[in-house]
Each structure stands twice: as C-alpha cells, then as structure tokens.
Design an enzyme around this catalytic site. Structure first.
Site, PDB file in Angstrom:
ATOM      1  CB  CYS A  22     157.775 125.197  -9.862  1.00  0.00           C
ATOM      2  SG  CYS A  22     156.147 124.503 -10.197  1.00  0.00           S
TER       3      CYS A  22
ATOM      4  N   GLY B 285     162.595 132.891 -26.838  1.00  0.00           N
ATOM      5  CA  GLY B 285     162.898 133.398 -25.512  1.00  0.00           C
ATOM      6  C   GLY B 285     164.085 134.344 -25.503  1.00  0.00           C
TER       7      GLY B 285
ATOM      8  CB  ILE C 294     164.946 135.045 -13.017  1.00  0.00           C
ATOM      9  CG1 ILE C 294     165.783 134.997 -14.307  1.00  0.00           C
ATOM     10  CG2 ILE C 294     164.287 136.389 -12.836  1.00  0.00           C
ATOM     11  CD1 ILE C 294     166.860 136.016 -14.417  1.00  0.00           C
TER      12      ILE C 294
HETATM   13  C1  LIG Z   1     165.319 135.420 -18.038  1.00  0.00           C
HETATM   14  C2  LIG Z   1     164.405 134.275 -18.271  1.00  0.00           C
HETATM   15  C3  LIG Z   1     163.264 134.143 -17.494  1.00  0.00           C
HETATM   16  C4  LIG Z   1     162.385 133.109 -17.702  1.00  0.00           C
HETATM   17  N1  LIG Z   1     161.259 133.018 -16.932  1.00  0.00           N
HETATM   18  C5  LIG Z   1     160.384 132.017 -17.162  1.00  0.00           C
HETATM   19  C6  LIG Z   1     159.179 131.938 -16.447  1.00  0.00           C
HETATM   20  O1  LIG Z   1     158.893 132.772 -15.585  1.00  0.00           O
HETATM   21  N2  LIG Z   1     158.338 130.921 -16.718  1.00  0.00           N
HETATM   22  C7  LIG Z   1     158.612 129.987 -17.680  1.00  0.00           C
HETATM   23  O2  LIG Z   1     157.789 129.098 -17.898  1.00  0.00           O
HETATM   24  N3  LIG Z   1     159.732 130.046 -18.400  1.00  0.00           N
HETATM   25  C8  LIG Z   1     160.620 131.046 -18.163  1.00  0.00           C
HETATM   26  N4  LIG Z   1     161.767 131.102 -18.908  1.00  0.00           N
HETATM   27  C9  LIG Z   1     162.018 130.096 -19.941  1.00  0.00           C
HETATM   28  C10 LIG Z   1     161.595 130.611 -21.316  1.00  0.00           C
HETATM   29  O3  LIG Z   1     160.222 130.839 -21.382  1.00  0.00           O
HETATM   30  C11 LIG Z   1     161.961 129.585 -22.378  1.00  0.00           C
HETATM   31  O4  LIG Z   1     161.341 128.358 -22.065  1.00  0.00           O
HETATM   32  C12 LIG Z   1     163.455 129.377 -22.435  1.00  0.00           C
HETATM   33  O5  LIG Z   1     164.093 130.618 -22.375  1.00  0.00           O
HETATM   34  C13 LIG Z   1     163.887 128.598 -23.676  1.00  0.00           C
HETATM   35  O6  LIG Z   1     163.755 129.339 -24.841  1.00  0.00           O
HETATM   36  P1  LIG Z   1     164.986 130.143 -25.511  1.00  0.00           P
HETATM   37  O7  LIG Z   1     166.098 129.155 -25.695  1.00  0.00           O
HETATM   38  O8  LIG Z   1     164.416 130.683 -26.764  1.00  0.00           O
HETATM   39  O9  LIG Z   1     165.390 131.198 -24.545  1.00  0.00           O
HETATM   40  C14 LIG Z   1     162.650 132.144 -18.707  1.00  0.00           C
HETATM   41  C15 LIG Z   1     163.792 132.280 -19.488  1.00  0.00           C
HETATM   42  C16 LIG Z   1     164.671 133.325 -19.286  1.00  0.00           C
HETATM   43  C17 LIG Z   1     165.877 133.428 -20.162  1.00  0.00           C
END
Ligand SMILES: Cc1cc2nc3c(=O)[nH]c(=O)nc-3n(C[C@H](O)[C@H](O)[C@H](O)COP(=O)(O)O)c2cc1C
Ligand SMILES: Cc1cc2nc3c(=O)[nH]c(=O)nc-3n(C[C@H](O)[C@H](O)[C@H](O)COP(=O)(O)OP(=O)(O)OC[C@H]3O[C@@H](n4cnc5c(N)ncnc54)[C@H](O)[C@@H]3O)c2cc1C
Ligand SMILES: Cc1cc2nc3c(=O)[nH]c(=O)nc-3n(C[C@H](O)[C@H](O)[C@H](O)COP(=O)(O)OP(=O)(O)OC[C@H]3O[C@@H](n4cnc5c(N)ncnc54)[C@H](O)[C@@H]3O)c2cc1C
Ligand SMILES: Cc1cc2nc3c(=O)[nH]c(=O)nc-3n(C[C@H](O)[C@H](O)[C@H](O)COP(=O)(O)O)c2cc1C
Ligand code: FES
Ligand code: FES
Lengths: 279, 313, 313, 279
Positions: free
Chosen positions: B127, B262, B69
């Site tokens: 990052c 997430g 993204i």
């Molecule tokens: C579309 C998308 C955007 C994300 N954007 C961020 C973000 O901006 N900052 C961040 O720390 N993590 C971001 N993440 C990571 C999520 O916060 C989380 O750590 C990750 O999705 C793992 O959890 P899950 O397996 O439940 O999805 C993003 C994840 C997804 C899928």
C-alpha cells in the site's frame, strides 16, 4: 487448467452451496440472440430458490477461453425432474462459449447463490414488470407465488413480439400476462405506468417486482413509495467469485447511513426496491 | 501416511494450504469444511473504513484476473468484533491482514487487532506509504524494515510480511522484512497492470490500474519465491497463480514452506481441498514422508554449457 | 488516407511498427516485404561473442513464451560486416541493439557499431552490471544514467534505452535514461520468470530462469509504458505482448509513439504487416488523420468514486 | 488471439516461405499413437523439398491451447494434387490438438522451412536407415531419389511390425525395403550394422541417410567415416520461430572450430552426419 472433479459435498445440509456438473438436456435458440439451457442438476434443483443464480464455468472453446465464471439467474427450477433452466442472451465470449454446448455435454455450475425474492405471509397479489432477459429472473417468482396461492400479474416488455419469451410458461403457472413491445409503441414507460396504476388501484398489489430496465425501476420505485407497497428488484453486475469474497460486484445503494456499496452476489441479487439507485 | 504439517515460525499448520488475503470469505463455509485448511487468512483491513475503488472493479485477460478493489473494509474494531469472532468456530490458525499509510499507523492497527481469536498478523505492505511520496512500503527496503519493526514492537503475535512483485529487488526487501522481525514472508501480492478498451479509448478498470493475479503470473512470482527463499532464513509462503496441487508443489520445490491460493477460489471454490489432496497424493506416490521435505528440494544444477559439453564430448 | 508516420527523436519512421530485438532475422525476408516495416531491429550483440544459454532454451506456459537464450552472437565486428550490410538493401532505419557488462564496455561497443548502415542504437540494459554485483543496469537508475551518458559520448547515432520490467521503479530509471541522453525509451524487455517440472523436480529451462514474453505480460508492461510515458518527455516505444493491431493501439493510447512486436513473430511471422494494416484501418474508421494522434489519447479520468456518486445522486 | 488471415504473399518467387491455411483431407490413426495427416495446400506443395518441415499452429481445443507452433517433417509432397502429408506421433498438447482435426477443417501451417537432403549429381544409391517416426522424415528422400533415378534401399526399424509405417509407400516409389523390429530381435544395432556393411560392400552406397535413433546415428557415423561415404542426418529439437530468429532450437555440432551450436530450423534440420553429436 484441467477440470478438477468438483468436490461434491456429501452433506447437503451442512454444505448447501457447491460446484457440480450439470448435464445439458437442451440448449436451443429461443429467438435471435437468446438461448434456453436445460440442465440435469438434481443437487442444484433441490436447493435453489426463486431469484437466486448459478455461477457458470463457460467451457473453453477454440475461440473463447472465458476465465472467470459467468452469473446466470435461474429461469426455472424443476424439482420433480431435478432440472435447472436458464435463459441467456449471447453477448460476449462466455455466453458464446455457452451456446456451443450440446445435449449430453457437462457444464460446471456453482450455486445456488445469493438472496432471492421474499414472499411474505399474507400477500395475495404480486405484480411483476420485466423487460428483456429480466424475464428470466422473475419467472421463478411466478412459480413460487403459484405454489403459495399468491396471484401473479406479469407485464412483459420487449423490443418486439418475437422477443417476448416465457409468456406461455408464465401463463402455464397461472399468471395473468400482459405484453407490451416497442414495435407497436405499447412499451413506453408512461403507458406501462398507467397500466400498473390501474392494476394497483383496481385489484390491490402486495409486491412490485422488477428486473431488466432502469426506467421501469425508477417508475416502480415512485409508485411503490406513493402507494406504500413493497418492492423488490433483481440487479446485475459483473462478478468475480459470486459468493461475497472479492467485492467486485458492488453497486451503490441508498442505505440508512447514506450511499454505500453492497455486493450484488451476496447481499442480493434481489434488493428492496427503495434502496436501488438507477444506473 | 504423509505428514502434511508444516512449521511457519512459531506456528504449526496442519497442512501448507491457505487462502490469499481478499480471496476468501464466510461464503466458503457453505461450500466446504474450513477446518481442513492449513490456516484462514482474512481480507486486509485498514485503520479507517474504506468503500473501495470505483467501478468496474475487474476485467479478465486470458488467464489473469485484473482487479482494482481498493481494500473495502470496515476498520479494525468491526474486524475484531464481527469477523474474527465468526472464525473462532474453526480450528485452523486465523491470520489477520493489516495495512496502513504510515509506520505509526501500522503499529497502532497491529496493536488494535492483537486480540484473542487472532493468531497471526500478515502485513500487506503493498500500500502507498504516505510518508514517502506514496511509494508502496514494499518497494522500499528501508520503509519495509521500519514498518515491520514497529509492528513487532506493538504485538506479540507472529508477523508475516507480504511482499510485492513490483519491487525491483525482492531479496533486499525480503531481508529488510526479516531484519525488522518478520517470522515469515508471503511472496507475493498482485502485479500492477492495466487494460485499455481500444474502441472506447478508455481504461477498462474504474481505478485505471489494477492488480494482475491468477495463472498468468505464475512464472514471475515462482521465480520471486525461489529468489527470496535463497536470500532469507525465515519461511516463505508462496502465492501467485496457484490453481492446482502441481502449482503448489512447484512453489514448495522452489523453496516455499506453505502456499496461498487466491484467484482460483473464484473459479473452483473448493480448489484448496483439491490442492491439499493432490499434494498428499504426490508425496505418497513419490515416497516422500513429510510434505515439508518438498521445501527447496528442486534439483537446480544448471544445464550443461557448451564448454562442458565440449569437455565431455 | 491516414498518415502513418511517427517521429522518434531525430528519426522519422514510415509507420510505428518494428520487431523486438531478438525476435527478428533474415529468415523473414523470405516471408514478407521488410520495406513495409517502420524500422528493423537487430538482435543484441555483446563485446565478446557468446554461445548462449544451456538447453533447453524455451518452455511455453499458457499465453507466454519463457525463454533463456543467453544472447548468442558473434560480436560487433561480425555484426557490422555481415549483418548490418545485409540489411542495407532495405529502406527502414536499421537499429543495432547492444549490451555490455561495464560502462566503459558500453561506450566501446557503441563506438564500434556506429558505422554506415546503422541508424540507431538500442541499448539493452537488462544485462548484469559486472561493476555492481551483477545487478542489471536497468534495475539501477544511477548505472543506467552512467551507461547511457557514456554511450552518447561515444556515438553520434540516436540512442534508445530499453528498460526492464523487473525494475521496481520504472519512472525513475526512465528519467535517468533521459538524463543520460536517450532519445527514446523502449518499454520493455522480458519479465524474469521460471518454470519447474514437478515430476522431475527440475527447472524446465537449462538456464533455470528465463524471460517471460508474449500476451500474458501485456497488462503489466502496458501499465509500465503508461507510467513511463507520463514521467519523461522523450518518446516511448511500447513492447510487451503485442500480437494484434488492437494491442498496438492500446500501447499508443497509453502514451507510446511506436511499438515493437516480439513473440508474435514466432507464431504469425507476418503479424507486423497485419498490425500496420489494422492500425491504419482503425484510424480510418475513427476518422483519425495521423496515427501519431493516438499517442497518449487515452481518456483516463477515473471512474466515479462513491462520494462523487453521492453528490450526483 | 483471433486467427488473422495469413498474409499470402502474392509473389511466390519473391516470398517462397509463408503462413497458409491447409485444408484437412484426412487425419487418421496409422497405428496406436501415430496419425497420418493429409492437407490440401497447393502453395506449400509447390515449393517444399525433401527433408524440409512445416511449422504447424495446432488448433486450440477446450483442453489444449498450444501457444507456439510445432515443427513437422513433410512425409510426402504430392505436387500433382497440391497436397502435403505428415506422419506424427501423439505425444503432448500440440499433437493431441492436431489429432482432433477432421476432414474439411483448416490448419494454419508455415513453411516450407529448413535445409533438406542434398542429392549430388552422379550418386547412384542411397541407403536410408530410419527408426520410428524418423521414417516420416526420410520418405520424401526416397521419392526424390526415385525422380532422379537414384536407387534407394531403406532399412526400417520399429518396436514391432504394427509400428512399421510407410513400408508400402516406400516400395511404391521403388525403394528396396528391409524391415527389422524389436519384437523379433532383428533391430539390434549390431545386426543392422552387419546388414549395412553387407549392402555397402556388395552394392556400393553414395549416401547414408538417417533419422530417429541415436544409436543408429552413431553406428552410421562410424561406417560413413570408415567407408568414406557421405552421410546426412535429420535432427529434431524443440523450436520457437522455425526460421532462424530465436536461437531456441540449437544443438551442439562438431565444426572446424570445435564444438558450436547450430540452429536445427535454419542450418538444418538435415546436417552432414559427421558434424552431429550423439544425444
Ligand atoms: C479480488 C482480490 C482481492 C485481493 N485483496 C487482497 C487484500 O485485501 N490484501 C492482500 O494482501 N492481498 C489481496 N489480494 C491478493 C491475493 O491475496 C494474492 O496475493 C493474489 O491474488 C495472488 O494470488 P493468486 O494468483 O493465487 O490469485 C487480492 C486478490 C484478489 C484477486
Ligand atoms: C445475478 C445475475 C444474473 C444474471 N442473469 C442473467 C440471465 O438470466 N440471463 C442473461 O442473459 N444474463 C444474465 N446475467 C448477465 C450475464 O451474467 C452476462 O451477460 C454474462 O456474464 C456476459 O458474459 P460474456 O462473456 O458473454 O460477455 P462479456 O464479454 O463478459 O461481456 C459482454 C458485455 O456484457 C457485460 N457484462 C459482463 N458480465 C456482466 C454481468 N455479470 N452483469 C452485467 N453485465 C455484464 C460486459 O460489461 C460487456 O459489456 C446475469 C448477471 C447477474 C449478475
Ligand atoms: C524439424 C522437426 C521435424 C519433426 N518432424 C516430426 C514428424 O514428422 N513427426 C513427429 O511425430 N514429430 C516430429 N517432430 C517432433 C514434433 O515436433 C514434436 O513431437 C511435437 O512438437 C510435440 O508437440 P506436443 O505439443 O504434442 O508435445 P509437447 O507437450 O510440446 O512435448 C512432449 C514431449 O516432446 C518433446 N518435444 C516437444 N517439441 C519437440 C521438438 N520440436 N523436437 C523434439 N522433441 C520435442 C518435449 O520436450 C516433450 O518431452 C519434429 C521435430 C522437428 C524439430
Ligand atoms: C527469443 C527471444 C529473444 C530475445 N532476445 C532479445 C535480445 O537479444 N535483446 C533484447 O533487447 N531483447 C530480446 N528479447 C526481448 C524482445 O525484444 C521483447 O522485448 C520481448 O519479447 C517482449 O515483447 P513480446 O511480448 O512482444 O515478445 C528477446 C525475446 C525473445 C522472445
Ligand atoms: S462477485 Fe465476489 S463479492 Fe460478489
Ligand atoms: S526455432 Fe527459432 S532459431 Fe530455430
């Protein structure tokens, strides 16, 4: 993942958008490659608007296990019977899985979502130009216009007459329908442009609405600018969440500050025609 | 009645469930009562506005979401003015997520967003660190400690550090974040991955590589949470592939004090409420009075080795 | 006719497909013609015989195999006498896989198995380094380089180093292995993970943690192979979640010169033959004369950024 | 993963073990919780031996997507009709998926695998003691014995008479069948031991074969030692590959060198009774 029972919000006013299980009334082939899905989904039908979409959780099958939801425009909202209809093209795993549904099966849908079409007060005539499955998206606009006593002319473009869907349905809601197709050569953009110009000049048009073809979009953008008519286009893009959270579904748009990405799911899927870029 | 509250450093949460950064948005306010959440976590913002990654931005692969993204955002000023003020209407603590390319820039953005309405800062250190060849802060204990320390100097808000599963040595990075002053650790962000279209001979994502999230990652991140929880004394917030109450409980048993969901928010938008209800039901059924009693309650004696069997045989 | 041969350092293989260590055994000789394989890779052996991990040793999780086997083996002498001599009846190069707890022990076992009938040594460095707090060699560029160097001093056979996806910085470890004298890199071993039974509040594996393998890991390991192939000049052998010819082709496009199939051998025991046939059919269909032309053929220009779109609009 | 067509080895002699698609002839509930599966699988039926097993790729369904294969003993080999039969208990995802198969469906099976029962020349009487689904595993031994003119006595133990499966089948191949069950209290180990002792002392027994109960195994181990009779036990353990590659399926055994793990799939599933540990 076992299917959790969707949390049906008790309070439809406060939580208008939701996950719900629709019951399949019908899921039949319209022609080669297209299916027509009718769902019993009173809650969805109560609030959905023309141009909005639902995000469908295509059922896992032995062969296909679609993980993300798949967005589908609402093809028809039947508030009386509490039904939602969709017209979809079978292209990949999700839509193949969708096509396995039989009458009586449940389908988890999420919506209604997005910004639909806008009909301003005082408008008298809408000209819709749609191609292929774009018809699905424009159909509810015709019905909405009819309810508001706005006249509708629809130009439907397809590969061949067999692929001409929803012609009957559009006529039944009072639209004047013009069909063109590739097979007899009537669908080339120059001819369609001539037809549109003819209608605009002869009858006056307040809204040019389109969906489904890049070349038609370009042509209508020019005509909208030239004649100073409002235009709206329904766009598509691969989606994640469907409600503006993930920024997966962005497309570039012309904005006052130059090019910028906007979310098709939340800022659209219907956008002012002048802002859309061709793709 | 199960006591669902948990304590994360200075902050008490009504329950342990919150969204992962970037997987939540105002749109959910039309879907469910956001006041039921343990906390609200905003999408990461960066010092400069960003448009984000080229298209396409997602490809699904079995039980995983592979996304690139690129943290689109409109910068800290817009965040404080528009986003944080929108969330002031809700009762759960509001967590801002910040990222930056240098230690100094981390300090500055932390100060810029330490404004009323913002209760906690989560630090996205996955990052690139522009001072160190673009290697992510989270891959480097030293850079992690410096960034977190600088941030804690610039803010009075509690600071949570969000680790990356791509770092080889999670406990060391975790200890560095703790040493820098983090009050909690979010374990973890997405795993770097890629997908290729063999027919087109092209990557499937505009950005070539992306972050893998969703159920497929659970075994790996659950282990990371387990490992990190045993190596620090601050709370761990589990995050990785949590879709159900059962997943959330597994993370708690492994040592997490709270969890973030997430990708599941994209599939079942009200999943977090199901997770809360399911955790409560589990505790009730098991006679567990406080959900916080689950934290680290895993019985992790190893299975019997052959030598032990030989003795007992 | 597609030329299916590939060159891995000094060794030429009839085709790029071989089993992953530990996912192959004599049993397959009853199932298919082993002479059709590009190479035969044996299960890892260690200086001392091992009984392996406590039970249970496997749990499946969605598209992944989570296993803790613990390298049961009967040591180098038995290996040379029984196993290597069994495989002398087959034509593909025979790869021994070795592991050891210290640099010296690595050298010794390398010498011990450098016997007729063994053509290549694959070095499993995902094992704990007893000289460095038990952190795996593969997590540590320095230890990796030392181990590989010592091994190459002790053998004349080509040495392949098998990297671990748990290392944070794969390119650095890869370069260290190259510097130590590795002729090829296998990318990669299993990802560490764990699974918990929430009802029983117990780990699901006797060993608590295990290695995750199978399709679910493909995005992560494919990226690792891509990244490693761009940072070394020796060939990369892709290994992680390869179940079909398409998967194998994706690894080749990402930069691999050959591939290993692991878990799929448990599901479709003759899968390697399908992979070989499918790769050949793909090349034929695409008019690619040599399968080796696929290596690194990915068109990885990034997608258009918004600024570029703006210029072209 | 789309199903690759299994590589059927042209040469059955050279490659006796293989992946093959069996066609479901019947897949019906025998009683609550147990199903009887009949497959048309000529290649498998041609080579399978008593006590061996097949490794089944349970079909993914909407709800269950078993990843690894599931091992099942062969319940009956019908070489004449080219059929394999299985008797299975529905316990988890894999067997639930298996239970969805209907006549005519294909099932990917891999085998025949493992070391089965051994009947030595000159043996005249086999005494089988089985419990629960252990019956499935012992049944082919009865048929094998019958072919070789070896007499069979089978003691079948179950929770209640409804769970008494394959009694008829065993009688049809000429076995003398004694049934005991928990419901009427006839199945306690002391009673069964008394019965076994009676048969051994009155009729002479050359092989004690068992499967399915730890307590019966312990009891038979003692009697085998006491009377100096050969004993064989069929064991189960979670499996990965099924052909000796992965070392997932090990169990500890008493060996001449002390306790050691052996692979149930390759070194068994039938083992000398004296080597088995109780579990
Ligand atoms: C579309 C998308 C955007 C994300 N954007 C961020 C973000 O901006 N900052 C961040 O720390 N993590 C971001 N993440 C990571 C999520 O916060 C989380 O750590 C990750 O999705 C793992 O959890 P899950 O397996 O439940 O999805 C993003 C994840 C997804 C899928
Ligand atoms: C707001 C909106 C409304 C839509 N309405 C309709 C409709 O009424 N009828 C209809 O047939 N289709 C509609 N679509 C497109 C539909 O969502 C996709 O065809 C569907 O998601 C494909 O899923 P699949 O799993 O079958 O194919 P996949 O295997 O996911 O993809 C097959 C091909 O379709 C492309 N694709 C996948 N998802 C989308 C998407 N969301 N938009 C555009 N291309 C996509 C893929 O890149 C690929 O080339 C709509 C899309 C959007 C965004
Ligand atoms: C050689 C052999 C022959 C067998 N023959 C038969 C038979 O004829 N009929 C029959 O009903 N069952 C038989 N089994 C057991 C059968 O394999 C398991 O019941 C089946 O794999 C369970 O799969 P599932 O997905 O339904 O359950 P899962 O969800 O995988 O497991 C359910 C429960 O069964 C246990 N289990 C899973 N796999 C095995 C296994 N391989 N052995 C023992 N326990 C297991 C699990 O630990 C769990 O407690 C045999 C097992 C082996 C090793
Ligand atoms: C049961 C099992 C045993 C393994 N044993 C070894 C081993 O002894 N040595 C080794 O280097 N890798 C071992 N591996 C790792 C595989 O060789 C391979 O790297 C891994 O399975 C990833 O490939 P896959 O996703 O195709 O399975 C083992 C994997 C499995 C599943
Ligand atoms: S699909 Fe998530 S923002 Fe549009
Ligand atoms: S199941 Fe793999 S060795 Fe037995």
């Amino acid at each position: 993942m076992s299917e959790p029972a969707p949390k049906a919000a008790a309070d439809l006013e406060r939580f208008p958008v939701g996950e719900m299980i629709g019951t399949v009334v019908e899921n039949t082939a319209v022609n080669d490659g297209y299916n027509h899905l009718v769902l019993d989904a009173p809650r969805g039908a109560a609030t959905a608007k023309a141009g909005q979409f639902f995000h469908l959780l295509c059922p896992p099958t032995g062969e296909h296990t679609p993980f993300l939801r798949r967005p589908m425009s609402i093809y028809r909202i039947d508030r009386g019977q509490g039904r939602l209809e969709f017209l979809y093209k079978i292209v990949g795993g999700g839509t193949k899985a969708l096509a396995t549904l039989k009458a009586g099966d449940g389908l988890n849908i999420f919506g209604p979502l997005g910004v639909g079409f806008t009909l301003e007060d005082g408008w008298k005539h809408v000209l819709m130009v749609a191609r292929g499955v774009g018809l699905a998206t424009l159909a509810p606009l015709a019905e909405l216009a009819a309810e508001r006593d706005v006249r509708v002319t629809a130009i439907l473009s397809a590969r061949s007459p067999e692929f001409m869907m929803s012609e009957e349905y559009l006529r039944s809601v009072g639209a004047k329908v013009i069909t063109v197709n590739d097979a007899d050569g009537t669908s080339n953009v120059d001819d369609v442009e001539r037809t549109v110009r003819g209608i605009v000049e002869a009858e006056g048009v307040d809204l040019l609405a389109t969906c489904g073809s890049n070349r038609l979009l370009l042509m209508l953008q020019c005509l909208a600018r030239e004649y100073g008519i409002a235009g709206q286009v329904a766009l598509e893009q691969l989606m994640g969440c469907g409600i503006g959270m993930c920024f997966v579904c962005v497309l570039p748009f012309r904005t006052p500050d130059g090019l910028a990405y906007r979310r098709v799911c939340k800022d659209g899927p219907v956008f002012p025609i002048e802002e859309a870029l061709s793709w | 009645m199960v006591d669902m509250s948990v304590q994360i450093g200075r902050v008490s949460l009504a329950n342990p469930v919150m969204p992962g950064s970037g997987t939540f948005g105002e749109g959910l306010d039309d879907v469910m009562d956001l006041n039921r959440l343990g906390a609200i976590v905003a999408k990461t913002i960066t010092p400069e506005p960003r448009e984000g990654s080229p298209l396409p931005r997602v490809v699904e692969y079995k039980d995983a979401f592979l996304g690139a993204i690129g943290i689109p955002n409109k910068g800290p000023e817009h965040f404080v003015r528009e986003i944080a003020s929108f969330y002031r209407q809700f009762s759960p603590p509001f967590v801002a997520s910040i990222s930056a390319p240098t230690v100094e820039a981390f300090g500055k953005i932390a100060a810029d967003v330490s404004k009323p309405g913002i209760d906690i800062l989560e630090i996205n250190i996955s990052c690139p660190n522009l001072e160190k060849d673009g290697k992510a802060f989270a891959m480097d204990p030293d850079a992690t400690e410096k960034a977190i320390r600088r941030i804690t100097e610039c803010t009075d808000l509690p600071v949570w550090a969000k680790l990356s599963p791509n770092a080889g040595d999670a406990p060391t990075v975790a200890q560095a974040a703790e040493a820098g002053g983090a009050e909690a650790l979010t374990v973890a962000n997405a795993m770097v991955g890629m997908a290729i279209d063999a027919e087109a001979m092209r990557p499937r994502l505009g950005n070539i590589t992306g972050g893998m999230t969703g159920p497929a990652t659970k075994p790996v991140i659950l282990f990371m949470a387990y490992q990190v929880a045993r190596s620090v004394s601050i709370p761990v917030i589990g995050c990785g592939g949590i879709s159900t109450a059962e997943d959330a409980i597994e993370y708690m048993l492994a040592g997490a004090s709270a969890i973030q969901a997430g990708t599941v928010n994209f599939i079942h938008p009200a999943a977090m409420l199901d997770i809360i209800d399911g955790m409560e039901a589990y505790c009730r059924r098991k006679g567990i009075e406080r959900v916080s009693d689950l934290t680290g309650a895993l019985d992790d004696d190893e299975g019997m080795k052959l030598e032990q069997l030989a003795k007992s045989a």
